[in-house]
Design an enzyme around this catalytic site. Sequence first.
Site, mmCIF file in Angstrom:
data_model
loop_
_atom_site.group_PDB
_atom_site.id
_atom_site.type_symbol
_atom_site.label_atom_id
_atom_site.label_comp_id
_atom_site.label_asym_id
_atom_site.label_seq_id
_atom_site.Cartn_x
_atom_site.Cartn_y
_atom_site.Cartn_z
ATOM 1 N N ARG A 69 0.835 -1.221 0.000
ATOM 2 C CA ARG A 69 0.000 0.000 0.000
ATOM 3 C C ARG A 69 0.862 1.261 0.000
ATOM 4 O O ARG A 69 0.548 2.250 -0.664
ATOM 5 C CB ARG A 69 -0.952 -0.040 1.199
ATOM 6 C CG ARG A 69 -2.048 -1.091 1.026
ATOM 7 C CD ARG A 69 -2.884 -1.240 2.264
ATOM 8 N NE ARG A 69 -3.671 -0.042 2.512
ATOM 9 C CZ ARG A 69 -4.250 0.196 3.699
ATOM 10 N NH1 ARG A 69 -4.091 -0.650 4.705
ATOM 11 N NH2 ARG A 69 -4.959 1.286 3.885
ATOM 12 N N HIS B 55 -6.676 7.086 12.157
ATOM 13 C CA HIS B 55 -6.270 5.677 12.037
ATOM 14 C C HIS B 55 -4.807 5.538 11.668
ATOM 15 O O HIS B 55 -4.388 4.480 11.209
ATOM 16 C CB HIS B 55 -7.145 4.965 10.996
ATOM 17 C CG HIS B 55 -8.566 4.763 11.449
ATOM 18 N ND1 HIS B 55 -9.579 4.404 10.584
ATOM 19 C CD2 HIS B 55 -9.145 4.897 12.667
ATOM 20 C CE1 HIS B 55 -10.706 4.292 11.266
ATOM 21 N NE2 HIS B 55 -10.472 4.610 12.535
HETATM 22 C C1 BV8 Z 1 -11.699 0.934 18.817
HETATM 23 C C2 BV8 Z 1 -6.252 0.248 9.669
HETATM 24 C C3 BV8 Z 1 -11.720 0.836 21.181
HETATM 25 C C4 BV8 Z 1 -5.573 1.307 8.910
HETATM 26 C C5 BV8 Z 1 -8.635 0.174 10.009
HETATM 27 C C6 BV8 Z 1 -18.560 0.415 18.665
HETATM 28 C C7 BV8 Z 1 -17.834 1.427 19.288
HETATM 29 C C8 BV8 Z 1 -16.431 1.403 19.287
HETATM 30 C C9 BV8 Z 1 -15.750 0.354 18.645
HETATM 31 C C10 BV8 Z 1 -16.471 -0.651 18.026
HETATM 32 C C11 BV8 Z 1 -17.862 -0.621 18.029
HETATM 33 N N1 BV8 Z 1 -18.295 -1.716 17.352
HETATM 34 C C12 BV8 Z 1 -17.225 -2.417 16.905
HETATM 35 C C13 BV8 Z 1 -16.099 -1.814 17.310
HETATM 36 C C14 BV8 Z 1 -14.744 -2.291 17.041
HETATM 37 C C15 BV8 Z 1 -14.147 -1.833 15.713
HETATM 38 C C16 BV8 Z 1 -15.148 -1.718 14.597
HETATM 39 O O1 BV8 Z 1 -15.612 -0.634 14.290
HETATM 40 N N2 BV8 Z 1 -15.446 -2.839 13.955
HETATM 41 C C17 BV8 Z 1 -16.346 -2.793 12.806
HETATM 42 C C18 BV8 Z 1 -15.878 -3.777 11.748
HETATM 43 C C19 BV8 Z 1 -17.748 -3.074 13.298
HETATM 44 N N3 BV8 Z 1 -13.474 -0.563 15.874
HETATM 45 C C20 BV8 Z 1 -12.205 -0.567 16.315
HETATM 46 O O2 BV8 Z 1 -11.612 -1.575 16.643
HETATM 47 C C21 BV8 Z 1 -11.518 0.799 16.426
HETATM 48 N N4 BV8 Z 1 -10.935 0.884 17.739
HETATM 49 O O3 BV8 Z 1 -12.894 0.946 18.792
HETATM 50 O O4 BV8 Z 1 -10.972 0.938 19.965
HETATM 51 C C22 BV8 Z 1 -10.771 0.912 22.288
HETATM 52 C C23 BV8 Z 1 -11.190 1.506 23.463
HETATM 53 C C24 BV8 Z 1 -10.299 1.566 24.514
HETATM 54 C C25 BV8 Z 1 -9.000 1.063 24.377
HETATM 55 C C26 BV8 Z 1 -8.602 0.481 23.190
HETATM 56 C C27 BV8 Z 1 -9.485 0.398 22.124
HETATM 57 C C28 BV8 Z 1 -10.370 0.929 15.426
HETATM 58 C C29 BV8 Z 1 -10.906 1.021 14.035
HETATM 59 C C30 BV8 Z 1 -9.745 1.262 13.036
HETATM 60 C C31 BV8 Z 1 -9.462 0.001 12.289
HETATM 61 N N5 BV8 Z 1 -8.423 0.251 11.278
HETATM 62 N N6 BV8 Z 1 -7.615 0.135 9.160
HETATM 63 C C32 BV8 Z 1 -5.493 0.901 7.466
HETATM 64 O O5 BV8 Z 1 -5.001 -0.203 7.194
HETATM 65 O O6 BV8 Z 1 -5.915 1.703 6.620
HETATM 66 S S1 BV8 Z 1 -10.215 0.063 9.404
HETATM 67 C C33 BV8 Z 1 -10.401 0.636 7.836
HETATM 68 O O7 BV8 Z 1 -11.785 1.025 7.763
HETATM 69 C C34 BV8 Z 1 -9.619 1.874 7.487
HETATM 70 O O8 BV8 Z 1 -9.053 2.541 8.588
HETATM 71 C C35 BV8 Z 1 -10.700 2.760 6.864
HETATM 72 O O9 BV8 Z 1 -10.324 4.055 6.927
HETATM 73 C C36 BV8 Z 1 -11.838 2.419 7.746
HETATM 74 C C37 BV8 Z 1 -13.186 2.887 7.293
HETATM 75 O O10 BV8 Z 1 -13.409 2.413 5.967
HETATM 76 P P1 BV8 Z 1 -13.887 3.503 4.877
HETATM 77 O O11 BV8 Z 1 -12.856 4.569 4.830
HETATM 78 O O12 BV8 Z 1 -15.279 3.921 5.166
HETATM 79 O O13 BV8 Z 1 -13.794 2.677 3.535
HETATM 80 P P2 BV8 Z 1 -14.900 1.692 2.933
HETATM 81 O O14 BV8 Z 1 -14.254 0.940 1.827
HETATM 82 O O15 BV8 Z 1 -15.592 0.962 4.035
HETATM 83 O O16 BV8 Z 1 -15.999 2.678 2.294
HETATM 84 C C38 BV8 Z 1 -15.645 3.510 1.203
HETATM 85 C C39 BV8 Z 1 -16.857 4.381 0.918
HETATM 86 O O17 BV8 Z 1 -16.509 5.300 -0.131
HETATM 87 C C40 BV8 Z 1 -18.063 3.593 0.425
HETATM 88 O O18 BV8 Z 1 -19.228 4.060 1.086
HETATM 89 C C41 BV8 Z 1 -18.144 3.941 -1.075
HETATM 90 O O19 BV8 Z 1 -19.472 4.007 -1.526
HETATM 91 C C42 BV8 Z 1 -17.520 5.307 -1.112
HETATM 92 N N7 BV8 Z 1 -16.876 5.630 -2.399
HETATM 93 C C43 BV8 Z 1 -16.221 4.794 -3.234
HETATM 94 N N8 BV8 Z 1 -15.775 5.492 -4.302
HETATM 95 C C44 BV8 Z 1 -16.149 6.784 -4.110
HETATM 96 C C45 BV8 Z 1 -16.847 6.874 -2.898
HETATM 97 N N9 BV8 Z 1 -17.359 8.025 -2.433
HETATM 98 C C46 BV8 Z 1 -17.174 9.128 -3.195
HETATM 99 N N10 BV8 Z 1 -16.510 9.124 -4.370
HETATM 100 C C47 BV8 Z 1 -15.991 7.976 -4.855
HETATM 101 N N11 BV8 Z 1 -15.338 8.002 -6.038
#
Ligand code: BV8
Length: 228
Positions: A58, A108
């Site tokens: 990446r 992130h």
């Molecule tokens: C944490 C690493 C707690 C970096 C990533 C409720 C509350 C709190 C936490 C949770 C919760 N429920 C679940 C959790 C845990 C978890 C979570 O969310 N799980 C999910 C799967 C349910 N969250 C975590 O673990 C987070 N930490 O909560 O810590 C804590 C508390 C105390 C002490 C310690 C810890 C950490 C989350 C970060 C994970 N890291 N990646 C990397 O490698 O890049 S995740 C990954 O997803 C990336 O970071 C990315 O940025 C992120 C979000 O994805 P998107 O950016 O939205 O990308 P995606 O492909 O999904 O969507 C793209 C969108 O763009 C689409 O909608 C598409 O339609 C659109 N699109 C496409 N083309 C275009 C466009 N729009 C416009 N124009 C275009 N041309």
Amino acid sequence: MMFERIVILTGAGISAESGVDTFRDRNGLWSKIDYRDVATPEGFAANPVLVHDFYNMRRRRIAELEPNDAHRALARLEREFSGEVLLVTQNIDDLHERAGSTNLIHMHGEHLSALCAACGVRVAWQGDMSVETPCPSCGAVGHMRPDVVWFGEMPYQMERIYTALRAADLFMSIGTSGNVYPAAQFVQEAGRSGAHTIELNLEPSDTFDDFDEAIHGPASRVVPSYVD
Ligand code: BV8
């Protein structure tokens, strides 16, 4: 509506037209590799070579790409807007910086930063990383990792982000599917504090119903037309 304090959240979709892979689109990254293997501390402990390969690939890819009109429109907004603009990105690419944005939080982490899990030092990083890479500070080998926030790890600068969300009068969410927390809850936090909330995304996100307004289409078109 006149706004004074804008908070913008971006996700992978704002960089898609620059050539950066998204995660959850049809052929996104998570359709090719299991996020548990490459974006969790457990995955890194189990197979650090696989994780280094994933982030090296990446890092090399992002280095070849350029910001697009959406990144440039947000940098222009920050320069020309009379009030405050805070840009919070979930992206680890540096396309916002290269477009000129400065008031920016990488919640992130960043692909151009590395972390030593032995001594905790954080260093600017270019090029590949491997299990043989020594820490430039403590010299330990086998402990260097990408400075990105994996699942189960605390995102960066959350206090500063929530303070800004509570003071915002406009919250814009651009190019994110609203799948990942706590970022997916920012719209509710801002809305509760009275901010006007808008989603600019290719298609309705998972949190579409939480927004006051939405404009759907490619970021390089809808973002300039909304902010300029
Ligand atoms: C944490 C690493 C707690 C970096 C990533 C409720 C509350 C709190 C936490 C949770 C919760 N429920 C679940 C959790 C845990 C978890 C979570 O969310 N799980 C999910 C799967 C349910 N969250 C975590 O673990 C987070 N930490 O909560 O810590 C804590 C508390 C105390 C002490 C310690 C810890 C950490 C989350 C970060 C994970 N890291 N990646 C990397 O490698 O890049 S995740 C990954 O997803 C990336 O970071 C990315 O940025 C992120 C979000 O994805 P998107 O950016 O939205 O990308 P995606 O492909 O999904 O969507 C793209 C969108 O763009 C689409 O909608 C598409 O339609 C659109 N699109 C496409 N083309 C275009 C466009 N729009 C416009 N124009 C275009 N041309």
